[in-house]
Scaffold this motif. Structure first.
Motif, mmCIF file in Angstrom:
data_model
loop_
_atom_site.group_PDB
_atom_site.id
_atom_site.type_symbol
_atom_site.label_atom_id
_atom_site.label_comp_id
_atom_site.label_asym_id
_atom_site.label_seq_id
_atom_site.Cartn_x
_atom_site.Cartn_y
_atom_site.Cartn_z
ATOM 1 N N GLY A 51 0.816 -1.212 0.000
ATOM 2 C CA GLY A 51 0.000 0.000 0.000
ATOM 3 C C GLY A 51 0.846 1.256 0.000
ATOM 4 N N ASP A 52 1.952 1.236 0.729
ATOM 5 C CA ASP A 52 2.872 2.377 0.749
ATOM 6 C C ASP A 52 3.517 2.574 -0.617
ATOM 7 N N GLY A 53 3.908 1.474 -1.243
ATOM 8 C CA GLY A 53 4.524 1.558 -2.562
ATOM 9 C C GLY A 53 3.583 2.121 -3.606
ATOM 10 N N ASP A 54 2.321 1.757 -3.519
ATOM 11 C CA ASP A 54 1.349 2.234 -4.494
ATOM 12 C C ASP A 54 1.150 3.744 -4.377
ATOM 13 N N LEU A 55 1.094 4.247 -3.165
ATOM 14 C CA LEU A 55 0.962 5.695 -2.973
ATOM 15 C C LEU A 55 2.210 6.430 -3.452
ATOM 16 N N ALA A 56 3.371 5.844 -3.202
ATOM 17 C CA ALA A 56 4.616 6.450 -3.682
ATOM 18 C C ALA A 56 4.613 6.547 -5.206
ATOM 19 N N ARG A 57 4.144 5.497 -5.858
ATOM 20 C CA ARG A 57 4.069 5.501 -7.329
ATOM 21 C C ARG A 57 3.183 6.633 -7.829
ATOM 22 N N ILE A 58 2.037 6.837 -7.188
ATOM 23 C CA ILE A 58 1.131 7.906 -7.611
ATOM 24 C C ILE A 58 1.818 9.266 -7.512
ATOM 25 N N GLY A 59 2.504 9.509 -6.401
ATOM 26 C CA GLY A 59 3.207 10.783 -6.238
ATOM 27 C C GLY A 59 4.312 10.966 -7.260
ATOM 28 N N ALA A 60 5.093 9.908 -7.503
ATOM 29 C CA ALA A 60 6.192 9.996 -8.465
ATOM 30 C C ALA A 60 5.673 10.217 -9.879
ATOM 31 N N GLU A 61 4.628 9.506 -10.255
ATOM 32 C CA GLU A 61 4.037 9.674 -11.586
ATOM 33 C C GLU A 61 3.530 11.106 -11.789
ATOM 34 N N TYR A 62 2.928 11.661 -10.743
ATOM 35 C CA TYR A 62 2.411 13.029 -10.823
ATOM 36 C C TYR A 62 3.550 14.009 -11.106
ATOM 37 N N ALA A 63 4.670 13.817 -10.421
ATOM 38 C CA ALA A 63 5.819 14.698 -10.630
ATOM 39 C C ALA A 63 6.405 14.530 -12.020
ATOM 40 N N ILE A 64 6.534 13.292 -12.479
ATOM 41 C CA ILE A 64 7.073 13.027 -13.821
ATOM 42 C C ILE A 64 6.236 13.729 -14.882
ATOM 43 N N LYS A 65 4.924 13.627 -14.759
ATOM 44 C CA LYS A 65 4.037 14.260 -15.745
ATOM 45 C C LYS A 65 4.190 15.774 -15.716
ATOM 46 N N GLU A 66 4.242 16.349 -14.521
ATOM 47 C CA GLU A 66 4.430 17.798 -14.412
ATOM 48 C C GLU A 66 5.721 18.245 -15.099
ATOM 49 N N ILE A 67 6.793 17.535 -14.833
ATOM 50 C CA ILE A 67 8.103 17.902 -15.387
ATOM 51 C C ILE A 67 8.091 17.774 -16.908
ATOM 52 N N ASN A 68 7.577 16.677 -17.412
ATOM 53 C CA ASN A 68 7.539 16.475 -18.865
ATOM 54 C C ASN A 68 6.619 17.472 -19.559
ATOM 55 N N ASP A 69 5.469 17.764 -18.945
ATOM 56 C CA ASP A 69 4.539 18.734 -19.530
ATOM 57 C C ASP A 69 5.134 20.137 -19.561
ATOM 58 N N ALA A 70 6.065 20.399 -18.634
ATOM 59 C CA ALA A 70 6.704 21.718 -18.572
ATOM 60 C C ALA A 70 7.933 21.813 -19.466
ATOM 61 N N GLY A 71 8.209 20.775 -20.243
ATOM 62 C CA GLY A 71 9.320 20.846 -21.187
ATOM 63 C C GLY A 71 10.488 19.949 -20.874
ATOM 64 N N GLY A 72 10.360 19.080 -19.859
ATOM 65 C CA GLY A 72 11.431 18.139 -19.550
ATOM 66 C C GLY A 72 12.628 18.792 -18.897
ATOM 67 N N ILE A 73 13.780 18.162 -19.035
ATOM 68 C CA ILE A 73 15.028 18.675 -18.450
ATOM 69 C C ILE A 73 15.664 19.616 -19.469
ATOM 70 N N LYS A 74 15.530 20.883 -19.229
ATOM 71 C CA LYS A 74 15.900 21.886 -20.231
ATOM 72 C C LYS A 74 17.404 21.919 -20.496
ATOM 73 N N SER A 75 18.224 21.672 -19.475
ATOM 74 C CA SER A 75 19.673 21.694 -19.686
ATOM 75 C C SER A 75 20.136 20.492 -20.513
ATOM 76 N N LEU A 76 19.242 19.532 -20.724
ATOM 77 C CA LEU A 76 19.542 18.370 -21.562
ATOM 78 C C LEU A 76 18.691 18.389 -22.829
ATOM 79 N N GLY A 77 18.434 19.587 -23.319
ATOM 80 C CA GLY A 77 17.714 19.716 -24.581
ATOM 81 C C GLY A 77 16.265 19.307 -24.511
ATOM 82 N N GLY A 78 15.635 19.451 -23.319
ATOM 83 C CA GLY A 78 14.238 19.071 -23.180
ATOM 84 C C GLY A 78 14.029 17.582 -22.995
ATOM 85 N N ALA A 79 15.037 16.900 -22.475
ATOM 86 C CA ALA A 79 14.921 15.452 -22.261
ATOM 87 C C ALA A 79 13.717 15.131 -21.398
#
Length: 408
Positions: A51-79
């Motif tokens: 149950g703890d792992g599942d909640l962690a996954r939800i939080g991590a996925e949310y952050a990944i989507k935010e970062i990618n939607d904002a243009g990714g890692i800009k110092s790496l060419g938008g990776a």
């Protein structure tokens, strides 16, 4: 989401942004190449802590989507970032195996770990490859005494949290006219609970509390009747427990069923269920009034509410795993920005030398010291009031005043 199985461990690979998997070996790749950087998330996706792992996954996925939607890692060419989920299967040996598999699958950095025992073996495995590893919420002081340059801890250590817990307890008790004079400690027998018992037995007497007994139990535990019978005979004013989720629920329910109600109630340090809405919603009477000092997101940060909504939309109960893993992924992404590379040495150097925004955790700027510990990490003091988990300390994050003694 595609599940893969191999001889070492099972894990889930989440592809984000529709780009092909590719590990960066050098900075400055152009956006046209659509590079991808893989972040490994080590969590207990199966077993007792699933149950703890599942909640962690939800939080991590949310952050990944935010970062990618904002243009990714800009110092790496938008990776774009791709999340690889390694399943520790809720045990230390499998945690090490899953970490090695995340490395083999191309993770540039690993975050997570959850429990202290799992984090101990997982970070040791990562050290063999100089793979950067940021611990999310494991608290054992021993984790940061091994001189592993690749290992960083985002959350507060046990000693840091204990300092906060004891300071707040004295304040709460003094305000009540010193309603609590005697304390019983109930703890699981692993790194987390044993550390609590040793520290509390050493420090509580100097603060005016008599420790009447420290009671240990195994994890997992199937029956708390003997523990509660012992507490009935001891009649402490206050109980300080430290368990993982299942044992905390079992303990609190057994107290309720046996009508053992110390006047001060329960004051937990890293109480496994005390800061979980699953406990609060499923066992409201047992949960009411319980205090906890634990990882908890800033309730005044709007993103914290959005994370809570995402957890609820997934049919889950909110707990600290979601905000802390959202935040630790954000720190990992900032480290990649600073490093301008997905090479291990560059990421480690970036983590050592820079300050980081702390996502939704109440840390201000996160800064890792020479041991790898985030010196600004801060637990929050909560209490279940009216079926809601409310922050009661420190004042700048507080949503309510403490109710103490809980059963006065």
């Amino acid at each position: 989401m595609k599940k893969l199985t191999n001889s070492v461990s099972r894990r889930t690979v989440l592809k984000v942004g529709g780009v092909s998997a590719m590990v960066l070996a050098a900075p400055g790749l152009s956006r046209a190449q659509a590079p991808t950087v893989k972040i490994g998330l080590l969590q207990p996706m199966t077993g007792g802590f699933a149950g703890d792992g599942d909640l962690a996954r939800i939080g991590a996925e949310y952050a990944i989507k935010e970062i990618n939607d904002a243009g990714g890692i800009k110092s790496l060419g938008g990776a774009k970032l791709e999340l690889l989920i390694g399943d520790s299967r809720s045990n230390a040996e499998a945690g090490a195996q899953a970490t090695e598999q995340l490395k083999a699958d191309g993770a540039a950095i690993v975050v997570g770990g959850f429990a202290s025992g799992i984090s101990m073996t997982a970070t040791q495995a990562a050290a063999r490859y100089e793979l950067p590893f940021i611990i999310d919420c494991a608290v054992s002081d021993a984790l940061m005494t091994r001189n592993l340059k690749n290992v960083f801890r985002f959350n507060p250590s046990f000693s840091m949290a204990a300092d906060v817990a004891l300071k707040n307890l004295v304040t709460i008790n003094d305000a009540s006219g010193k309603a609590a004079k005697t304390v019983a400690i109930v703890h699981e027998d692993g790194l987390l609970g044993s550390g609590l018992a040793k520290l509390m037995q050493a420090r509580l007497p100097a603060l005016g509390f008599e420790v009447v007994e420290a009671i240990s139990h195994p994890t997992p535990a199937r029956d708390m009747s003997n523990v509660v019978l012992r507490l009935r005979s001891l009649q402490p004013d206050l109980i300080i427990p430290s368990h993982y989720f299942n044992e905390f629920v079992l303990f609190a329910r057994t107290l309720q069923q046996q009508r053992v109600k110390p006047k001060g109630g329960i004051y937990a340090l890293f109480g496994g269920a005390a800061s979980s809405y699953r406990f609060v919603k499923e066992f409201p009477e047992a949960a009411e009034g319980v205090m906890d000092v634990n990882h908890w997101g800033d309730p005044k940060n709007p993103t914290n509410d959005k994370l809570m909504q995402a957890v609820q939309a997934a049919g889950k109960f909110y707990a600290y795993n979601a905000p802390i893993n959202y935040s630790v992924v954000k720190v990992a992404a900032q480290a990649l920005e600073f490093a301008k590379s997905a090479e291990s040495g560059a990421i480690i150097e970036a983590l050592q030398k820079n300050e980081f925004d702390s996502g939704v955790m109440p840390y201000g700027k996160s800064k890792f010291d020479a041991t790898g510990q985030n010196v600004n990490a801060l637990p929050l003091n909560t209490q279940v009031q009216g079926g809601q988990i409310k922050v009661i300390y420190p004042d700048q994050f507080a949503q309510a005043k403490p109710k103490f003694p809980a059963n006065g």
